[in-house]
Design a protein around this motif. Structure first.
Motif, mmCIF file in Angstrom:
data_model
loop_
_atom_site.group_PDB
_atom_site.id
_atom_site.type_symbol
_atom_site.label_atom_id
_atom_site.label_comp_id
_atom_site.label_asym_id
_atom_site.label_seq_id
_atom_site.Cartn_x
_atom_site.Cartn_y
_atom_site.Cartn_z
ATOM 1 N N ALA A 174 41.258 52.999 81.077
ATOM 2 C CA ALA A 174 40.691 52.014 82.004
ATOM 3 C C ALA A 174 39.249 52.396 82.349
ATOM 4 C CB ALA A 174 41.536 51.928 83.275
ATOM 5 N N ILE A 175 39.003 53.678 82.530
ATOM 6 C CA ILE A 175 37.641 54.137 82.806
ATOM 7 C C ILE A 175 36.766 53.913 81.572
ATOM 8 C CG2 ILE A 175 36.210 56.158 83.317
ATOM 9 C CD1 ILE A 175 38.670 57.209 84.961
ATOM 10 N N ALA A 176 37.247 54.327 80.405
ATOM 11 C CA ALA A 176 36.475 54.164 79.160
ATOM 12 C C ALA A 176 36.184 52.695 78.868
ATOM 13 C CB ALA A 176 37.217 54.798 77.991
ATOM 14 N N ASN A 177 37.140 51.832 79.134
ATOM 15 C CA ASN A 177 36.940 50.403 78.860
ATOM 16 C C ASN A 177 35.899 49.766 79.775
ATOM 17 O OD1 ASN A 177 38.782 50.431 76.758
ATOM 18 N ND2 ASN A 177 40.494 49.813 78.056
ATOM 19 N N ASP A 178 35.630 50.391 80.921
ATOM 20 C CA ASP A 178 34.604 49.876 81.828
ATOM 21 C C ASP A 178 33.236 50.506 81.566
ATOM 22 O OD1 ASP A 178 33.952 48.035 83.877
ATOM 23 O OD2 ASP A 178 34.028 49.610 85.399
ATOM 24 N N ALA A 179 33.168 51.427 80.610
ATOM 25 C CA ALA A 179 31.897 52.086 80.290
ATOM 26 C C ALA A 179 30.798 51.101 79.884
ATOM 27 C CB ALA A 179 32.108 53.147 79.211
ATOM 28 N N PRO A 180 31.088 50.076 79.068
ATOM 29 C CA PRO A 180 30.008 49.136 78.705
ATOM 30 C C PRO A 180 29.405 48.414 79.915
ATOM 31 C CG PRO A 180 31.874 48.867 77.226
ATOM 32 C CD PRO A 180 32.323 49.777 78.335
#
Length: 176
Positions: free
Chosen positions: A24-30
């Motif tokens: 979830a954190i990685a997916n919000d990186a962009p």
């Protein structure tokens, strides 16, 4: 037998929750973590994290040369206690991220006396997918599309702080 099955289910469930949280954190990186970055912390360049990653004892977002998530898994004054926790979180992180297409690379730890604890870097290959135009005006002929940013990448490392006299195992999720 039942206790073994319950123990395995609990471990799987915890690892599944861990993986869901880090992804979830990685997916919000962009989005520069804007959907999960919380209130600013004192000192500037740091923010609270809106997602609790199971197993972390502290976490935050930090802007250094880019924005990244920092989560601490373990902290101790006793160097002999580091090995078990390092192996545990290395396994959990590797299991989660390999299932998501990430590959792990181990590089030397530059902290003196911590050579046994490699810095782990998890990266995923960029997919060569065409950029889909958003709705609205069509691009002019000959206009170049902007390539997507590379996917978020992860790192895990052990460090030592002379100021507090503690060893820390931390995970980092970088924007790209």
């Amino acid at each position: 037998m039942l206790l073994v099955m319950v123990g395995r289910f609990a471990a799987y469930s915890q690892n599944d929750d861990f993986c869901k949280a880090v992804m979830a954190i990685a997916n919000d990186a962009p989005n520069s973590f804007r959907n999960i970055k919380g209130a600013p912390l004192k000192g500037g360049g740091m923010w609270q994290c809106g997602i609790k990653v199971p197993g972390t004892i502290a976490s935050r977002f930090v802007y250094v040369t880019g924005l990244c998530y920092e989560g601490a898994f373990f902290q101790t004054k006793n160097k002999n206690e580091v090995k078990g926790a390092y192996e545990k979180y290395k396994g959990i992180l590797a299991d989660c991220l390999s299932a998501k297409g990430y590959t792990m690379t181990a590089v030397d730890n530059f902290y003196p006396g911590l050579g046994d604890y490699k810095k782990l870097i998890f990266m995923r290959e960029e997919k060569e997918e065409p950029v889909k135009p958003k709705s609205g005006p069509k691009a002019k002929p000959g206009a170049k599309s902007v390539p997507p940013l590379p996917p978020a990448h992860f790192a895990m490392e052990v460090n030592y702080s002379k100021e507090v006299g503690k060893y820390t195992i931390g995970m980092f999720i970088f924007e790209h």
